[in-house]
Write a protein that holds these residues in place. Structure first.
Motif, PDB file in Angstrom:
ATOM      1  N   GLU A  50       1.099  -1.606  -0.058  1.00 53.00           N
ATOM      2  CA  GLU A  50       0.472   0.154  -0.474  1.00 53.00           C
ATOM      3  C   GLU A  50       0.875   1.610  -0.137  1.00 53.00           C
ATOM      4  O   GLU A  50       0.182   2.091  -0.077  1.00 53.00           O
ATOM      5  CB  GLU A  50      -1.139   0.177   1.238  1.00 53.00           C
ATOM      6  CG  GLU A  50      -1.988  -1.188   1.236  1.00 53.00           C
ATOM      7  CD  GLU A  50      -3.124  -1.123   2.386  1.00 53.00           C
ATOM      8  OE1 GLU A  50      -2.900  -0.798   3.572  1.00 53.00           O
ATOM      9  OE2 GLU A  50      -3.679  -1.997   2.884  1.00 53.00           O
ATOM     10  N   ASP A  51       1.855   1.194   0.423  1.00 45.95           N
ATOM     11  CA  ASP A  51       3.104   2.808   0.663  1.00 45.95           C
ATOM     12  C   ASP A  51       3.687   2.628  -1.489  1.00 45.95           C
ATOM     13  O   ASP A  51       3.181   1.990  -2.114  1.00 45.95           O
ATOM     14  CB  ASP A  51       4.351   1.688   1.047  1.00 45.95           C
ATOM     15  CG  ASP A  51       3.926   2.229   2.428  1.00 45.95           C
ATOM     16  OD1 ASP A  51       2.841   2.018   3.467  1.00 45.95           O
ATOM     17  OD2 ASP A  51       4.870   1.566   3.079  1.00 45.95           O
ATOM     18  N   LEU A  52       3.928   4.259  -1.497  1.00 46.54           N
ATOM     19  CA  LEU A  52       4.197   4.409  -2.636  1.00 46.54           C
ATOM     20  C   LEU A  52       5.799   4.285  -2.811  1.00 46.54           C
ATOM     21  O   LEU A  52       6.587   3.914  -1.925  1.00 46.54           O
ATOM     22  CB  LEU A  52       3.961   5.947  -2.855  1.00 46.54           C
ATOM     23  CG  LEU A  52       2.948   6.254  -3.483  1.00 46.54           C
ATOM     24  CD1 LEU A  52       1.987   6.158  -2.232  1.00 46.54           C
ATOM     25  CD2 LEU A  52       2.745   7.553  -3.816  1.00 46.54           C
ATOM     26  N   ILE A  99       8.314   8.466  -6.100  1.00 51.87           N
ATOM     27  CA  ILE A  99       8.347  10.229  -5.290  1.00 51.87           C
ATOM     28  C   ILE A  99       8.809  10.995  -5.072  1.00 51.87           C
ATOM     29  O   ILE A  99      10.324  10.649  -5.488  1.00 51.87           O
ATOM     30  CB  ILE A  99       8.493   9.437  -4.095  1.00 51.87           C
ATOM     31  CG1 ILE A  99       7.278   8.191  -3.105  1.00 51.87           C
ATOM     32  CG2 ILE A  99       8.326   9.903  -2.443  1.00 51.87           C
ATOM     33  CD1 ILE A  99       7.513   7.844  -1.712  1.00 51.87           C
ATOM     34  N   HIS A 111      20.684  10.916   6.674  1.00 48.36           N
ATOM     35  CA  HIS A 111      19.037   9.699   6.243  1.00 48.36           C
ATOM     36  C   HIS A 111      18.492  10.672   5.019  1.00 48.36           C
ATOM     37  O   HIS A 111      17.790  10.253   4.709  1.00 48.36           O
ATOM     38  CB  HIS A 111      18.735   9.497   7.514  1.00 48.36           C
ATOM     39  CG  HIS A 111      17.358  10.004   8.103  1.00 48.36           C
ATOM     40  ND1 HIS A 111      17.362  10.413   9.547  1.00 48.36           N
ATOM     41  CD2 HIS A 111      17.139  11.894   8.067  1.00 48.36           C
ATOM     42  CE1 HIS A 111      16.437  11.042   9.914  1.00 48.36           C
ATOM     43  NE2 HIS A 111      16.541  12.409   8.758  1.00 48.36           N
ATOM     44  N   ILE A 160      17.255   5.282   8.594  1.00 49.22           N
ATOM     45  CA  ILE A 160      16.394   6.210   9.156  1.00 49.22           C
ATOM     46  C   ILE A 160      16.041   5.565  10.697  1.00 49.22           C
ATOM     47  O   ILE A 160      15.843   4.178  10.687  1.00 49.22           O
ATOM     48  CB  ILE A 160      14.968   6.595   8.852  1.00 49.22           C
ATOM     49  CG1 ILE A 160      14.752   6.756   7.631  1.00 49.22           C
ATOM     50  CG2 ILE A 160      13.949   6.480   9.794  1.00 49.22           C
ATOM     51  CD1 ILE A 160      13.412   7.470   6.686  1.00 49.22           C
ATOM     52  N   ARG A 191       4.392  11.925  -6.605  1.00 48.56           N
ATOM     53  CA  ARG A 191       4.437  12.685  -5.664  1.00 48.56           C
ATOM     54  C   ARG A 191       5.041  14.192  -5.831  1.00 48.56           C
ATOM     55  O   ARG A 191       6.359  13.363  -6.155  1.00 48.56           O
ATOM     56  CB  ARG A 191       4.671  12.227  -4.698  1.00 48.56           C
ATOM     57  CG  ARG A 191       3.602  11.154  -4.489  1.00 48.56           C
ATOM     58  CD  ARG A 191       2.286  11.657  -3.711  1.00 48.56           C
ATOM     59  NE  ARG A 191       0.403  10.923  -3.406  1.00 48.56           N
ATOM     60  CZ  ARG A 191       0.477  10.682  -2.228  1.00 48.56           C
ATOM     61  NH1 ARG A 191       0.953  11.346  -1.447  1.00 48.56           N
ATOM     62  NH2 ARG A 191      -0.594   9.261  -2.237  1.00 48.56           N
ATOM     63  N   ASN A 219       8.879   5.399   5.502  1.00 47.04           N
ATOM     64  CA  ASN A 219       9.119   7.254   6.738  1.00 47.04           C
ATOM     65  C   ASN A 219       7.861   7.051   7.057  1.00 47.04           C
ATOM     66  O   ASN A 219       7.414   7.770   6.043  1.00 47.04           O
ATOM     67  CB  ASN A 219       9.813   8.297   6.113  1.00 47.04           C
ATOM     68  CG  ASN A 219      10.030   9.330   6.656  1.00 47.04           C
ATOM     69  OD1 ASN A 219       9.795   9.500   8.067  1.00 47.04           O
ATOM     70  ND2 ASN A 219      10.168  10.593   5.311  1.00 47.04           N
ATOM     71  N   ASP A 277       6.891  11.413   6.459  1.00 46.85           N
ATOM     72  CA  ASP A 277       5.475  11.325   5.768  1.00 46.85           C
ATOM     73  C   ASP A 277       4.843  10.796   4.524  1.00 46.85           C
ATOM     74  O   ASP A 277       4.805   9.525   4.254  1.00 46.85           O
ATOM     75  CB  ASP A 277       6.559  11.820   4.963  1.00 46.85           C
ATOM     76  CG  ASP A 277       6.133  13.108   3.302  1.00 46.85           C
ATOM     77  OD1 ASP A 277       4.703  13.672   3.874  1.00 46.85           O
ATOM     78  OD2 ASP A 277       6.863  13.352   2.806  1.00 46.85           O
ATOM     79  N   GLY A 282       1.458  10.304   3.913  1.00 46.77           N
ATOM     80  CA  GLY A 282       0.974  10.151   2.783  1.00 46.77           C
ATOM     81  C   GLY A 282       1.611   9.185   1.794  1.00 46.77           C
ATOM     82  O   GLY A 282       0.896   8.861   0.576  1.00 46.77           O
ATOM     83  N   LEU A 283       2.836   9.270   2.082  1.00 48.98           N
ATOM     84  CA  LEU A 283       3.837   8.526   1.393  1.00 48.98           C
ATOM     85  C   LEU A 283       3.581   7.160   1.393  1.00 48.98           C
ATOM     86  O   LEU A 283       4.047   6.119   0.729  1.00 48.98           O
ATOM     87  CB  LEU A 283       5.068   9.218   0.995  1.00 48.98           C
ATOM     88  CG  LEU A 283       5.307  10.648   0.385  1.00 48.98           C
ATOM     89  CD1 LEU A 283       6.373  11.286   0.291  1.00 48.98           C
ATOM     90  CD2 LEU A 283       4.551  10.011  -0.954  1.00 48.98           C
ATOM     91  N   PHE A 284       3.465   6.461   2.921  1.00 52.91           N
ATOM     92  CA  PHE A 284       3.435   5.866   3.419  1.00 52.91           C
ATOM     93  C   PHE A 284       2.283   5.195   3.948  1.00 52.91           C
ATOM     94  O   PHE A 284       1.915   4.453   5.084  1.00 52.91           O
ATOM     95  CB  PHE A 284       5.377   5.205   4.542  1.00 52.91           C
ATOM     96  CG  PHE A 284       5.861   5.760   3.311  1.00 52.91           C
ATOM     97  CD1 PHE A 284       6.502   4.825   1.933  1.00 52.91           C
ATOM     98  CD2 PHE A 284       6.524   6.511   3.865  1.00 52.91           C
ATOM     99  CE1 PHE A 284       7.847   4.830   1.905  1.00 52.91           C
ATOM    100  CE2 PHE A 284       8.063   7.084   2.986  1.00 52.91           C
ATOM    101  CZ  PHE A 284       8.059   6.160   2.382  1.00 52.91           C
ATOM    102  N   LEU A 302       4.751  18.786   2.870  1.00 52.95           N
ATOM    103  CA  LEU A 302       4.091  17.313   3.155  1.00 52.95           C
ATOM    104  C   LEU A 302       3.354  16.551   3.026  1.00 52.95           C
ATOM    105  O   LEU A 302       2.526  17.654   2.244  1.00 52.95           O
ATOM    106  CB  LEU A 302       4.688  17.220   4.531  1.00 52.95           C
ATOM    107  CG  LEU A 302       6.472  17.676   5.344  1.00 52.95           C
ATOM    108  CD1 LEU A 302       6.161  16.710   7.192  1.00 52.95           C
ATOM    109  CD2 LEU A 302       7.685  16.312   4.894  1.00 52.95           C
ATOM    110  N   THR A 327      11.254  13.350  10.305  1.00 49.22           N
ATOM    111  CA  THR A 327      11.897  11.595   9.481  1.00 49.22           C
ATOM    112  C   THR A 327      11.741  11.081  11.050  1.00 49.22           C
ATOM    113  O   THR A 327      12.058  10.711  12.074  1.00 49.22           O
ATOM    114  CB  THR A 327      13.234  12.397   8.877  1.00 49.22           C
ATOM    115  OG1 THR A 327      13.155  13.109   8.193  1.00 49.22           O
ATOM    116  CG2 THR A 327      12.940  10.271   9.005  1.00 49.22           C
TER     117      THR A 327
END
Lengths: 365, 365
Positions: free
Chosen positions: A21-23, A28, A223, A230, A331, B51, B54, B56-58, B253, B264
């Motif tokens: 489900e993550d991009l 990105i 990172h 991270i 994105r 991460n 952020d 919306g990306l994950f 973001l 992050t």
């Protein structure tokens, strides 16, 4: 919690479905993070169980943290810099301001931050009880050093400069801020969370680090452009002794005191950070940064060809444009002033740029 | 930095040599961390590049963070608890006190903390500008609730109770503190960083969580008894809306604001934390905790047989003794009062206990 455990196969089927489900990073264009370098991932796994919060148990991992600080200190023209690996730029900024506040005990402390400052400065001021004075930017989104200087008064505990602003990728006039810091005897903190691992590898790096005598501390994040895992930030200080003001006593650990913001700290991402720097060396980092800068130039040129004008010519690999529509699936992000913003991280390759430009061209045709 | 990069083989030979300088966990009896469960390591690797800073990306990783909060909230008798995954107990404690301070704006705020409080409370008070009032302990190293209540005044923004004290493994009388909190209208924060993943799995758990109406927030660390990867803490709050007071706006973001201390944030250690809880379930966690408690009892019995008396009968798997010598090679720690301290983490198996007792017996023969 479930009463009975879940079989490993079912669990990882569930976790993998969530991961899907993550991009994917390939579309990105808005992040200052990037997938870890394969070297980082391998080093991370090797040190997964280590805890820098109890250094006596992990002297080998501690040596890697010291090596990271030494490498970054040397890169910032001060091999004897003090420092430690933080959880990222926010912790680095909080801790730098905490030091500055302790160095100058006044009743109503303030700091002077460029209007382009990361939102972590708001957090830091809220937490530490500091007034945040916002210095205006010039037409190129760099801080107006003279205006910043005018905001400094006897209650100013720190002045902040930014190397690689989050929104427009600009480098503040750090040399001018350094002069002000020396002249007014104020602590100058440089937020180079992004640019600290870009600028030293440019063809014509501008001075921004301990080379400038007014710079007291620097935040730099492995990172981000360091392609680490991270969480991996680093706070460097010119005078290692200034960490002493943050110490609390730590009974029942293998050391007697600690100055970090967090307690238990991952060794894995620190090993990963230093591994990438060692593996690539100056040569390798120059090649990565040259690629990102070349892609940034190509993106700007391509965007202008289809009618999306740059907001500014950036100092690092962040490009911003006067246009509002992006192709579906990609994105991008948007600055407060409404510009489209794209960060040309290492995963944003030339092919990615060309694919994006092609789809943009179709929208704006 | 090196001018030229280092070949991968040489680099990993160097990293492995550093890793070998670290102590192996099998002789570490002093830590509240333990090697990650194999399930944690596998989940961590799957989410390494994510991460949570952020979101919306994950979205898939965000769903796992929400699941972690839901699982821990339910375990703490409040499925609707608000919360997020922190970098560990220190961040959780800082953030809880930050919320408490905002809820009660007074000019000279103080908090009341048991003398057994973790040193992170000193950090938090230093950072947040709070006076730390230290409540005395009873003969069994639990806070004297009445004395704590006597320290509360109109400027007290928070009262702290501890579930699984770092030094002696005790559980404060949380029910009594809850009564005081309700009676005096003060925010009660429970530091269950260690005990939060022990007490619910005991044969006879004592009430310590949201079941008690005065409890406002709880810190619990999956990277301790949750056998997760570092960094993984969790801050839970009874009223999810109280996070709003910590929000800063986050332009550029995928979300508009964030309430976390760091920016992050790793998704990997969050996925690892939830994976272990799902894999083991209540049954599995009860078995792990039963083993640790049984080993703690065996250790105490064995130590007393050789003349090292317990300092107290602990509530969780931390044992302390009146003796000063430990066999070479073993890492034990020492409390401020001078007792030898051993944490019976999952890696401290029965075999480890027996080997340690045998060597102790030789010293004290």
């Amino acid at each position: 919690m479930r009463e009975h455990g879940c079989p490993e196969e079912d669990l990882f089927s569930f976790l993998s479905s969530k991961r899907r489900e993550d991009l994917g990073y390939h579309k990105i264009l808005s992040s200052m993070c990037t997938p870890p370098h394969p070297i980082a991932a391998r080093a991370h796994a090797l040190f997964l169980e280590t805890n820098l919060g109890d250094p006596g148990l992990f002297p080998g991992t501690v040596a890697l943290e010291e090596l990271l600080v030494e490498r970054l200190g040397t890169l910032m023209h001060h091999p004897e810099a003090g420092g430690y690996a933080t959880s990222g730029g926010t912790e680095s900024n909080i801790q730098a301001l905490r030091i500055a506040k302790k160095l100058k005990p006044v009743s109503s402390p303030n700091i002077v931050v460029p209007a382009s400052g990361h939102f972590s400065f708001q957090k830091a001021c809220d937490i530490l009880g500091l007034e945040m004075r916002v210095a205006p930017l010039d037409a190129n989104f760099r801080v107006d050093a003279e205006a910043a200087g005018d905001l400094v008064d006897k209650n100013t505990v720190a002045l902040v400069g930014i190397v690689g602003t989050t929104e427009y990728g600009m480098i503040d006039p750090i040399a001018a801020l350094s002069d002000i810091a020396l002249d007014r005897d104020v602590f100058l903190h440089i937020d180079a969370a992004f640019g600290g691992l870009v600028v030293p590898f440019l063809d014509h790096p501008v001075p921004f680090d301990f080379e400038l005598p007014g710079v007291a501390s620097i935040s730099v994040d492995p990172h981000k452009m360091g392609m680490g895992t991270i969480p991996a930030g680093c706070l460097l200080v010119r005078d290692p002794s200034c960490f002493a003001s943050l110490n609390v006593e730590t009974p029942y650990l293998t050391v007697k005191r600690e100055c970090t913001l967090t307690g238990t700290r991952p060794g894995a991402s620190v090993a990963a950070a230093v591994a990438v720097l060692e593996y690539l060396g100056m040569d390798g980092m120059r090649a990565v940064v040259a690629g990102c800068m070349e892609n940034t130039r190509r993106l700007i040129e391509g965007m202008e060809t289809i009618g999306c004008q740059r907001a500014v010519s950036p100092d690092v690999n962040v490009a911003t444009f006067s246009c509002d529509r992006a192709p579906p699936g990609w994105r991008v992000s948007r600055t407060r002033a409404g510009h489209m913003r794209i960060v040309c991280m290492p995963h944003v390759t030339r092919d990615v740029i060309e694919a994006f430009l092609k789809e943009m061209g179709e929208i704006y045709a």
